[in-house]
Design an enzyme around this catalytic site. Structure first.
Site, short mmCIF file in Angstrom:
data_model
loop_
_atom_site.label_atom_id
_atom_site.label_comp_id
_atom_site.label_asym_id
_atom_site.label_seq_id
_atom_site.Cartn_x
_atom_site.Cartn_y
_atom_site.Cartn_z
N PHE A 20 0.83 -1.20 0.00
CA PHE A 20 0.00 0.00 0.00
C PHE A 20 0.86 1.25 0.00
CE2 PHE A 20 0.84 -0.84 4.46
CZ PHE A 20 1.02 0.41 5.03
N CYS A 21 0.25 2.34 -0.44
CA CYS A 21 0.89 3.66 -0.45
C CYS A 21 -0.23 4.69 -0.36
CB CYS A 21 1.76 3.84 -1.68
SG CYS A 21 0.88 3.59 -3.25
N THR A 22 0.07 5.94 -0.59
CA THR A 22 -0.91 7.00 -0.36
C THR A 22 -2.13 6.86 -1.26
OG1 THR A 22 0.91 8.50 0.21
CG2 THR A 22 -1.24 9.50 -0.21
N ILE A 79 -4.15 4.32 0.59
CA ILE A 79 -4.64 4.69 1.92
C ILE A 79 -5.85 5.62 1.81
CG2 ILE A 79 -4.06 5.85 4.09
CD1 ILE A 79 -1.09 5.09 3.46
#
Length: 245
Positions: A182-184, A211
């Site tokens: 996951f990332c932003t 996210i």
């Protein structure tokens, strides 16, 4: 009053005309009074923009008129103030730098898993096949320090181009597990998940929408802290509002 619409979006799609697009979008964004950043590369587009809603939606409508961008669905949040100081439209070698030119999401992305499924897996402690689930944070260390998933794997990288070597160094630790990267907003995981697959990991997913989409759809369950964003808000809460200062 939160009347500034903030959007972020990306798409990996061949853009051989990136330079011409830059000229066109530079003029349009300035005419609409938008601020933020649009990155263009042969591999696609990545954008972060803010302005009153009418101006932002005009820019999105312009993009949707181009068949290559017709399916872009920006992630939205609202703020009381303009979080960007100026408008930049740039052409770069990559819209997210990894230094691995053979990783090309436009030619086929790694499997993605929706936020609701990730929450359910974390609620029950395993995936639907009973395999242990781990979340892998692909962001830079200073972003992770502001907030991340409970017990997320954090390799303390300082830039995304360090991620491939970190995978090779820690590959054995991920074997036999379901890995949710996951990332932003999802863009880094488009490349990260493909790289992990090519490194021989069998059960790798990317969190669809990152996210920000997870916050929107689940309220932030199993996540502690805030989500760092690259503008003057510096971060958003699980309700996607700017941090109080």
């Amino acid at each position: 009053m939160n009347d500034i619409l903030n959007i972020s979006a990306y798409k990996f799609v061949p853009l051989p005309d990136a330079t011409e697009l830059r000229t066109q979008l530079q003029a349009l964004t300035l005419d609409l009074g938008l601020k933020g950043t649009i990155l263009l590369a042969e591999e696609g587009i990545n954008l972060f923009l803010a302005a009153p809603a009418e101006a932002v939606r005009a820019l999105v409508a312009h993009l949707h008129a181009d068949a290559r961008f017709a399916d872009i669905v920006p992630k939205e949040s609202w703020s009381a103030q303009q979080p960007f100081r100026k408008m930049l439209v740039k052409v770069k070698p990559e819209i997210i730098r990894m230094n691995h030119p053979t990783i090309r999401p436009a030619e086929g992305r790694a499997p993605a898993v929706p936020a609701a499924t990730v929450k359910r897996w974390l609620d029950q402690g395993h995936d639907d096949e009973g395999r242990p689930v781990v979340t892998l944070d692909t962001r830079n260390d200073f972003e992770v320090d502001q907030g991340t998933f409970d017990n997320a794997i954090d390799w303390r990288i300082s830039k995304f181009s360090e991620f491939p070597q970190a995978v090779l160094d820690h590959r054995a630790e991920l074997a036999g597990k379901t890995v949710v990267s996951f990332c932003t907003g999802g863009i880094r995981c488009e490349k990260a998940a493909i790289f992990m697959q090519e490194a021989g990991l069998d059960h790798v997913y990317q969190l669809e929408g990152g996210i920000l989409k997870y916050f929107e759809e689940t309220g932030g369950a199993h996540y502690h802290g805030n989500c760092f964003v690259f503008d003057e808000r510096r971060g958003v809460d699980a309700d996607l509002s700017a941090l109080k200062r």
